[in-house]
Design an enzyme around this catalytic site. Structure first.
Site, PDB file in Angstrom:
ATOM      1  N   HIS A  16       0.866  -1.192   0.000  1.00  0.00           N
ATOM      2  CA  HIS A  16       0.000   0.000   0.000  1.00  0.00           C
ATOM      3  C   HIS A  16       0.896   1.234   0.000  1.00  0.00           C
ATOM      4  O   HIS A  16       1.301   1.730   1.060  1.00  0.00           O
ATOM      5  CB  HIS A  16      -0.927  -0.020   1.220  1.00  0.00           C
ATOM      6  CG  HIS A  16      -1.961   1.068   1.241  1.00  0.00           C
ATOM      7  ND1 HIS A  16      -3.175   0.928   1.875  1.00  0.00           N
ATOM      8  CD2 HIS A  16      -1.967   2.309   0.714  1.00  0.00           C
ATOM      9  CE1 HIS A  16      -3.883   2.041   1.738  1.00  0.00           C
ATOM     10  NE2 HIS A  16      -3.148   2.909   1.034  1.00  0.00           N
ATOM     11  N   HIS A  18       1.352   4.840  -2.369  1.00  0.00           N
ATOM     12  CA  HIS A  18       1.027   5.716  -3.498  1.00  0.00           C
ATOM     13  C   HIS A  18       2.334   6.359  -3.941  1.00  0.00           C
ATOM     14  O   HIS A  18       2.943   7.104  -3.159  1.00  0.00           O
ATOM     15  CB  HIS A  18       0.023   6.784  -3.069  1.00  0.00           C
ATOM     16  CG  HIS A  18      -1.250   6.205  -2.528  1.00  0.00           C
ATOM     17  ND1 HIS A  18      -2.374   6.027  -3.313  1.00  0.00           N
ATOM     18  CD2 HIS A  18      -1.570   5.736  -1.296  1.00  0.00           C
ATOM     19  CE1 HIS A  18      -3.338   5.486  -2.566  1.00  0.00           C
ATOM     20  NE2 HIS A  18      -2.878   5.300  -1.347  1.00  0.00           N
ATOM     21  N   HIS A 196      -9.523   1.028  -1.471  1.00  0.00           N
ATOM     22  CA  HIS A 196      -9.483   1.638  -0.152  1.00  0.00           C
ATOM     23  C   HIS A 196     -10.905   1.579   0.415  1.00  0.00           C
ATOM     24  O   HIS A 196     -11.860   2.017  -0.248  1.00  0.00           O
ATOM     25  CB  HIS A 196      -9.079   3.107  -0.231  1.00  0.00           C
ATOM     26  CG  HIS A 196      -7.617   3.363  -0.473  1.00  0.00           C
ATOM     27  ND1 HIS A 196      -6.916   2.802  -1.501  1.00  0.00           N
ATOM     28  CD2 HIS A 196      -6.734   4.145   0.203  1.00  0.00           C
ATOM     29  CE1 HIS A 196      -5.662   3.229  -1.454  1.00  0.00           C
ATOM     30  NE2 HIS A 196      -5.523   4.051  -0.433  1.00  0.00           N
ATOM     31  N   GLU A 199     -11.363   3.376   5.773  1.00  0.00           N
ATOM     32  CA  GLU A 199     -10.363   4.298   6.339  1.00  0.00           C
ATOM     33  C   GLU A 199     -11.156   5.372   7.097  1.00  0.00           C
ATOM     34  O   GLU A 199     -11.070   5.467   8.309  1.00  0.00           O
ATOM     35  CB  GLU A 199      -9.514   4.911   5.213  1.00  0.00           C
ATOM     36  CG  GLU A 199      -8.418   5.869   5.698  1.00  0.00           C
ATOM     37  CD  GLU A 199      -7.651   6.544   4.555  1.00  0.00           C
ATOM     38  OE1 GLU A 199      -8.175   6.614   3.422  1.00  0.00           O
ATOM     39  OE2 GLU A 199      -6.511   7.024   4.811  1.00  0.00           O
ATOM     40  N   ASP A 277       1.776   3.979   2.894  1.00  0.00           N
ATOM     41  CA  ASP A 277       0.739   4.813   2.262  1.00  0.00           C
ATOM     42  C   ASP A 277       1.364   5.971   1.469  1.00  0.00           C
ATOM     43  O   ASP A 277       1.564   5.851   0.260  1.00  0.00           O
ATOM     44  CB  ASP A 277      -0.268   5.310   3.304  1.00  0.00           C
ATOM     45  CG  ASP A 277      -1.655   5.575   2.723  1.00  0.00           C
ATOM     46  OD1 ASP A 277      -1.828   5.418   1.506  1.00  0.00           O
ATOM     47  OD2 ASP A 277      -2.560   5.931   3.507  1.00  0.00           O
ATOM     48  N   ASP A 278       1.635   7.098   2.144  1.00  0.00           N
ATOM     49  CA  ASP A 278       2.227   8.276   1.497  1.00  0.00           C
ATOM     50  C   ASP A 278       3.388   8.766   2.370  1.00  0.00           C
ATOM     51  O   ASP A 278       3.254   9.757   3.102  1.00  0.00           O
ATOM     52  CB  ASP A 278       1.166   9.385   1.353  1.00  0.00           C
ATOM     53  CG  ASP A 278      -0.023   8.911   0.525  1.00  0.00           C
ATOM     54  OD1 ASP A 278       0.083   8.877  -0.701  1.00  0.00           O
ATOM     55  OD2 ASP A 278      -1.047   8.549   1.138  1.00  0.00           O
TER      56      ASP A 278
HETATM   57  N1  HPA Z   1      -6.590   7.408   1.216  1.00  0.00           N
HETATM   58  C1  HPA Z   1      -7.284   7.705   0.113  1.00  0.00           C
HETATM   59  N2  HPA Z   1      -6.727   8.160  -0.984  1.00  0.00           N
HETATM   60  C2  HPA Z   1      -5.418   8.340  -1.008  1.00  0.00           C
HETATM   61  C3  HPA Z   1      -4.644   8.057   0.093  1.00  0.00           C
HETATM   62  C4  HPA Z   1      -5.259   7.550   1.267  1.00  0.00           C
HETATM   63  O1  HPA Z   1      -4.643   7.275   2.315  1.00  0.00           O
HETATM   64  N3  HPA Z   1      -3.358   8.355  -0.258  1.00  0.00           N
HETATM   65  C5  HPA Z   1      -3.378   8.778  -1.532  1.00  0.00           C
HETATM   66  N4  HPA Z   1      -4.624   8.784  -1.995  1.00  0.00           N
HETATM   67 ZN    ZN Z   2      -3.723   4.798   0.448  1.00  0.00          ZN
END
Ligand code: HPA
Ligand code: ZN
Length: 326
Positions: A16, A18, A196, A199, A277-278
């Protein structure tokens, strides 16, 4: 540090991530300079100060703004390669990376520029670092179904080099059901499916990801724990959950790492994994996510090895499909 050394030594996959979210502020300035793009920031410190989020949308606004500096094949190659170097240093051996084509095509960057650049970076990483990878195309859920179908059409010449499709961006108000048909079309093209869900969105969105989209893997899934029947379903079918501790902390999905549900997920028998994630926006790459959540929750070496194992067997590598979740 022994905990950190132990985790670094575990072979791990990142499931996971991006790639646009691995854009570090320093690199943002480099790309802006070489592409003559104006940024609303003057210093790296100013950029980092802007990374104070209270929810997903706060983050997304600044993440889409940052992505504007990415313009050439070389940019996407360099972005990917910088990420893979960090992954290799963390003891990562494989990654399945998300990219958001609509973020780029909607501002006039052709799909091919993005895909060719990323694929070149992935090939270089395998050659130079021994890190393998797969590409997952994400549909932006705040955009409409027609735009997602146009993205699938643009990807057509690349489908032999794309492992699957995902669904990201603003979750609440954009349920999985909105993308039922484009996911069905993606499945018919032999693509793996992820989304996703859970969340910020309710357990019902996780049910939809399973029953309407038919996902092979679930991204985040935190809020599934609010529904006992849903939790049982995820345990029974051995669905891999790509959990992102530092992301959850930064986006206020959890109040603290000490209260993060990862330990509970493992105790319930869910097939959880740890991911960044990011990382440029959330303050840590793969190893940091493991170390910080392990320290906060007091995870032992058996649990850490389980998480690493889940990441390998939860991947879309062919050999992984053979291994049951025991
Ligand atoms: N959630 C949803 N969209 C996203 C995320 C995330 O954590 N990171 C990049 N796009
Ligand atoms: Zn994500």
């Amino acid at each position: 540090d022994p905990l950190s050394d132990f985790i670094r030594g575990l072979p791990k996959a990142e499931l996971h991530l991006h790639i646009e979210g691995s854009l570090e502020p320093e690199q943002m300035f480099d790309f802006a300079r070489r592409n003559r793009v104006d940024l609303p920031f003057r210093t790296v410190e100013e950029v980092r100060a802007a990374y104070a989020f209270t929810n997903l949308q706060d983050f997304l606004d600044i993440y889409y703004q940052g992505a504007q500096v990415l313009r050439t094949e070389e940019d996407f190659h360099d972005l990917a390669m910088a990420y893979f170097r960090r992954l290799a240093a963390d003891g990562g051996v494989h990654a399945e990376i998300f990219f958001d084509p609509q973020t780029h095509t909607d501002r006039g960057i052709p799909f091919q520029v993005v895909a060719d650049g990323l694929l070149a970076g992935m090939a270089a990483a395998e050659r130079e670092l021994g890190v393998t990878s797969r590409l997952i195309l994400c549909y932006l859920r705040h955009l409409d179904e027609e735009s997602a179908f146009a993205t699938l059409a643009a990807a057509e010449p690349y489908l032999d080099r794309i492992a699957g499709v995902g669904l990201d961006s603003s979750e609440v108000g954009n349920p999985p059901s909105k993308f039922a048909r484009v996911f069905q079309a993606s499945r018919e093209r032999g693509l793996k499916l992820v989304a996703h869900a859970g969340e910020e969105g309710p357990p019902d969105y996780v049910w939809q990801a399973l029953d309407i989209l038919g996902v092979d893997r679930l991204d985040h899934g935190n809020r599934a724990l609010e529904d006992a029947a849903l939790t049982r379903r995820l345990v029974d079918q051995g669905t891999t959950l790509t959990v992102c501790p530092l992301s959850n902390l930064k986006l206020c999905v959890v109040p603290s790492l000490e209260t993060h549900p990862l330990r509970r997920m493992l105790d319930l028998g869910l097939k959880a994994t740890v991911n960044a994630d990011d990382p440029a926006y959330f303050g840590g790459y793969l190893l940091d996510n493991y170390v910080r959540v392990a320290a906060a929750l007091g995870l032992d070496r058996v649990q850490l090895a389980r998480l690493a194992r889940n990441s390998i067997t939860g991947s879309f590598l062919d050999m992984a499909a053979q291994v049951p979740h025991l």
